[in-house]
Design a protein around this motif. Structure first.
Motif, short mmCIF file in Angstrom:
data_model
loop_
_atom_site.label_atom_id
_atom_site.label_comp_id
_atom_site.label_asym_id
_atom_site.label_seq_id
_atom_site.Cartn_x
_atom_site.Cartn_y
_atom_site.Cartn_z
N GLY A 192 59.34 42.81 65.84
CA GLY A 192 60.56 42.70 66.17
C GLY A 192 61.04 44.02 65.63
N PHE A 193 62.29 44.14 64.46
CA PHE A 193 62.95 45.17 65.19
C PHE A 193 62.24 45.83 63.42
CE2 PHE A 193 66.27 42.99 66.86
CZ PHE A 193 66.52 43.71 67.30
N GLY A 194 62.58 46.99 63.56
CA GLY A 194 62.55 48.14 62.37
C GLY A 194 63.10 49.34 62.09
N LEU A 195 62.51 50.45 61.44
CA LEU A 195 63.29 51.59 60.96
C LEU A 195 61.91 52.94 60.92
CD1 LEU A 195 65.29 50.52 58.02
CD2 LEU A 195 66.28 50.77 60.10
N THR A 196 62.64 53.61 61.40
CA THR A 196 61.80 55.21 61.52
C THR A 196 62.40 56.08 60.92
OG1 THR A 196 60.21 56.15 62.31
CG2 THR A 196 62.07 55.24 63.86
N GLY A 197 61.51 57.48 60.45
CA GLY A 197 62.04 58.61 60.62
C GLY A 197 62.27 59.52 61.84
N SER A 198 63.45 60.04 61.45
CA SER A 198 63.52 61.46 62.77
C SER A 198 63.29 62.59 62.31
CB SER A 198 64.64 60.77 63.52
OG SER A 198 64.04 62.11 64.69
N PHE A 199 62.91 63.45 63.34
CA PHE A 199 62.53 64.87 62.45
C PHE A 199 62.81 65.76 64.02
CE2 PHE A 199 60.64 68.28 62.00
CZ PHE A 199 60.68 69.22 60.56
N ARG A 200 63.37 66.85 63.98
CA ARG A 200 62.86 68.32 64.92
C ARG A 200 63.30 69.13 64.50
NH1 ARG A 200 65.59 67.93 70.66
NH2 ARG A 200 67.31 68.50 69.82
N TYR A 201 62.55 70.54 64.61
CA TYR A 201 62.49 71.81 64.33
C TYR A 201 62.92 72.41 65.92
CZ TYR A 201 61.67 76.27 63.97
OH TYR A 201 61.76 77.48 62.96
N LEU A 202 63.91 73.78 65.64
CA LEU A 202 64.37 73.91 66.88
C LEU A 202 64.28 75.58 66.41
CD1 LEU A 202 67.58 72.48 68.55
CD2 LEU A 202 65.09 72.35 69.51
N GLY A 203 63.95 76.10 67.65
CA GLY A 203 63.68 77.62 66.70
C GLY A 203 64.72 78.46 67.02
N GLU A 204 65.09 80.24 66.42
CA GLU A 204 65.99 81.00 66.53
C GLU A 204 66.40 81.05 67.86
OE1 GLU A 204 65.51 84.11 63.87
OE2 GLU A 204 63.89 84.51 64.98
N ARG A 205 67.49 81.67 67.97
CA ARG A 205 67.61 81.84 69.54
C ARG A 205 68.55 83.43 69.15
NH1 ARG A 205 71.84 80.05 73.61
NH2 ARG A 205 73.46 81.29 72.55
N ASP A 206 67.52 84.38 69.11
CA ASP A 206 67.74 85.79 68.81
C ASP A 206 68.04 86.60 70.50
OD1 ASP A 206 68.03 88.21 68.37
OD2 ASP A 206 66.24 88.80 67.21
N ALA A 207 69.66 86.89 70.63
CA ALA A 207 70.15 87.70 71.78
C ALA A 207 69.35 89.01 72.43
CB ALA A 207 71.00 88.07 72.18
N SER A 208 68.40 90.24 71.19
CA SER A 208 67.81 90.68 71.24
C SER A 208 66.18 90.51 72.12
CB SER A 208 67.60 92.17 69.92
OG SER A 208 66.90 90.67 69.28
N ASP A 209 65.65 89.61 71.71
CA ASP A 209 64.60 89.19 72.83
C ASP A 209 64.62 89.13 74.23
OD1 ASP A 209 63.96 89.81 70.13
OD2 ASP A 209 63.71 87.61 69.78
N HIS A 210 66.26 89.14 74.81
CA HIS A 210 66.09 87.82 75.87
C HIS A 210 67.32 88.71 76.68
CE1 HIS A 210 63.86 84.73 75.04
NE2 HIS A 210 64.63 84.20 73.81
#
Length: 251
Positions: A77-95
Motif C-alpha cells: 500500500g501507500f506510504g510516506l518517506t523523507g527525501s534528502f540530497r547534498y550537492l557540493g559547491e561549484r568553485d570556478a577557480s578549481d575548474h
C-alpha cells in the motif's frame, strides 16, 4: 511548592490517559559515509564527497501507525518517506573551463516522498526544496524490484527520472552572460535526466546497517544542451557507501 503542584497534577493526568494515547514514536535512520560523484552537475571529472542520508521508518501517534519501521519488510500500500540530497559547491577557480561563471555554494535539499509498495516491488515520487547553493525545487520518479536473499540483505534496482524547476536548472546549467568559454544560455526546468540505480542494504543488527549504491544518469533536454554539459559529459555516475543507525524517538 507552587510549581510542584501543577507538575504533579500533569503527571497524574498523563498516568490516567489510555496507553494508546500516550504511545507516540518516530522511527528513522541517519546515514553517514563517503561517495564519489561528478565535481558539479554536467562535469566529466569526479571527486570524493560526503554521503549523508535520512530514511523514514514509521510514525505512531494515537494508536495509528504509518510505515513498517526501519529494517522491516514494507507493508503493501501507500506510504510516506523523507527525501534528502547534498550537492557540493561549484568553485570556478578549481575548474578552468568554468572561468567567468559564478561560484555556487554547497546546497542541501529537503523534502518528502510518496511510495506505493508491494513485497517485491515499489514505485515512488519525491520532491525537495533547496537551501544554500540553490533555492529551486527538484524531484525524482522511480520504480524498483526488491530482492531479499535472506533476513539481512535487501537489494533494490530500477529506473530513475530526475526533474527540476527553472530556478534549479538555470542555477547549474545556465550561463547568465557570455564568458571566455561559453555563450549565454538560459536553462529551463522539466525532465533533466534519466537513468538507473542499484542499492544494497546489509543489516548488522536491529539498529546498525551497511548501505551502498551505484547510480547512472544521462542528462536530458536543457541540462544536456547546456554548454556546461557539452564541455563536460551527459553521462553522470555516482557511488556511495555508508553506515546507517536507526533511532526510535518517543515523545
Amino acid at each position: 511548592m507552587r510549581f510542584a503542584l501543577p507538575f504533579l497534577a500533569c503527571l497524574s493526568v498523563a498516568a490516567a490517559l489510555p496507553a494508546g494515547a500516550q504511545e507516540r514514536s518516530f522511527n528513522f535512520a541517519l546515514r553517514g559515509g563517503l561517495g564519489v560523484a561528478p565535481e558539479y552537475p554536467g562535469s566529466s571529472s569526479y571527486h570524493a564527497t560526503p554521503d549523508l542520508g535520512f530514511t523514514f521508518g514509521a510514525l505512531e501517534w494515537g494508536g495509528r501507525k504509518i510505515g513498517a519501521g526501519i529494517g522491516n519488510a514494507p507493508k503493501t500500500g501507500f506510504g510516506l518517506t523523507g527525501s534528502f540530497r547534498y550537492l557540493g559547491e561549484r568553485d570556478a577557480s578549481d575548474h578552468p573551463e568554468l572561468a567567468g561563471l559564478e561560484d555556487i555554494d554547497a546546497a542541501v535539499e529537503l523534502g518528502f516522498g510518496v511510495v506505493y509498495r508491494e513485497v517485491n516491488w515499489q514505485v515512488f515520487g519525491k520532491v525537495r526544496r533547496g537551501f544554500g547553493g540553490h533555492e529551486g525545487v527538484t524531484g525524482d520518479i522511480g520504480a524498483d524490484v526488491i530482492f531479499r536473499p535472506d533476513e539481512r540483505w535487501t537489494i533494490t534496482a530500477g529506473p530513475r527520472f530526475s526533474l527540476g524547476n527553472d530556478r534549479f536548472a538555470d542555477t547549474y546549467f545556465g550561463v547568465d552572460t557570455r564568458t571566455p568559454t561559453f555563450a549565454a544560455y538560459e536553462a529551463e526546468g522539466g525532465l533533466l535526466g534519466a537513468g538507473v540505480e542499484i542499492e544494497a542494504t546489509y543489516r548488522l543488527d536491529e539498529a546498525w546497517a551497511l548501505e551502498g549504491a551505484v547510480a547512472y544518469e544521462h542528462l536530458l533536454n536543457d541540462a544536456a544542451d547546456s554548454p556546461i554539459t557539452q564541455a563536460g559529459s551527459e553521462d553522470q555516475w555516482t557511488m556511495r557507501l555508508g553506515v546507517s543507525r536507526a533511532f526510535n524517538w518517543r515523545f
